[in-house]
Design an enzyme around this catalytic site. Structure first.
Site, PDB file in Angstrom:
ATOM      1  CG  ASN A  30      -0.222  -0.012   2.517  1.00  0.00           C
ATOM      2  OD1 ASN A  30       0.382   0.983   2.898  1.00  0.00           O
ATOM      3  ND2 ASN A  30      -0.249  -1.150   3.205  1.00  0.00           N
ATOM      4  NE  ARG A  31      -1.251   4.621  -4.642  1.00  0.00           N
ATOM      5  CZ  ARG A  31      -0.484   4.432  -5.699  1.00  0.00           C
ATOM      6  NH1 ARG A  31       0.807   4.746  -5.649  1.00  0.00           N
ATOM      7  NH2 ARG A  31      -0.985   3.921  -6.796  1.00  0.00           N
TER       8      ARG A  31
END
Ligand code: C5P
Length: 234
Positions: A30-31
């Site tokens: 994920n970011r």
């Protein structure tokens, strides 16, 4: 300020985002940059706490260089859970700021997954297994009475009110003492941008709103945590 309201306290903070391996070179991730968790660690140390920072795939350059902050590096949700639990056994507060993957690939191959040679065959689907909800576990199963457990919830919604409703339900479900809810969208929440959070208690009631930099959000949360620690010991 020069407040040392966390002096003598040990706090555990998770930061970053987990990576769930598919094969030796690929992962589901994920970011999350880890910046909010790092701001929490830096603020806690400044306020006198001894900090264990469980860092999931945080860029080295972002990690605090502070003798009061012990960094434990992890990659996956299961590693993060082990590291947080081990540190939480003697912590006054645990803040889960990491973005933990809800699912992981059910199997991790030891060799790179390859496409069929010259084939038009459909690729194999990726099967997923559910990761534990670490925050809910920590809230339900406290190793020390009076330990304060805090979570973050990045909510998308049709406006702030809708995002807050999602946050309320989550606060009740997870049972953390405090849940910091922020609305994320195109330009909000991730990376080096201003943050705005609404802090809920375990009943889903609003206890505070904090805005501004991630440092300001961190300090607002520590003020609430410090108050709860004092209340628990009186
Ligand atoms: O359910 P959601 O992922 O939105 O909840 C966010 C909060 O729960 C964060 O504090 C995150 O660190 C924590 N979490 C967790 N274990 C998971 C998923 C999220 O501890 N498997």
């Amino acid at each position: 300020g020069r407040t040392a309201d966390l002096a003598g306290r040990h706090v555990v903070i998770s930061a970053g985002g987990t990576r769930e391996p598919l094969d030796p070179v690929r992962f589901l991730g994920n970011r999350s940059s880890g910046r909010q968790g790092i701001a929490l660690a830096t603020a806690a140390a400044r306020r006198g706490a001894r900090v264990t920072l469980v860092a999931a795939n945080v860029e080295d350059a972002l990690l605090p260089d502070d003798p009061a902050v012990a960094v434990r590096r992890v990659e996956t949700a299961l590693e993060l859970r082990d590291a947080v639990r081990a540190a939480a056994a003697e912590a006054d507060a645990v803040v889960m700021a990491a973005a933990v993957a809800d699912f992981r690939p059910a199997t991790t191959t030891t060799h790179k997954i390859k496409k069929a040679v010259g084939g038009d065959a459909d690729p194999e689907p990726i099967r997923l297994a559910t990761n534990p909800d670490i925050l809910a576990e920590l809230a339900a199963d406290r190793p020390r009475t009076g330990q304060v457990v805090v979570g973050f919830a990045a909510e998308t919604g049709d406006g702030d009110a809708d995002a807050l409703e999602h946050g309320r339900a989550k606060a009740r479900r997870k049972g953390a003492d405090l849940l910091a809810v922020n609305q994320v969208g195109e330009d909000r929440g991730f990376g080096d941008v201003p943050n705005e959070v609404t802090v809920l208690d375990a009943a889903g009631e609003v206890v505070a709103r904090a805005g501004g930099s991630k440092t300001e959000v961190a300090d607002a949360l520590w003020t609430l945590v410090a108050e709860q620690l004092v209340a628990a010991s009186t």
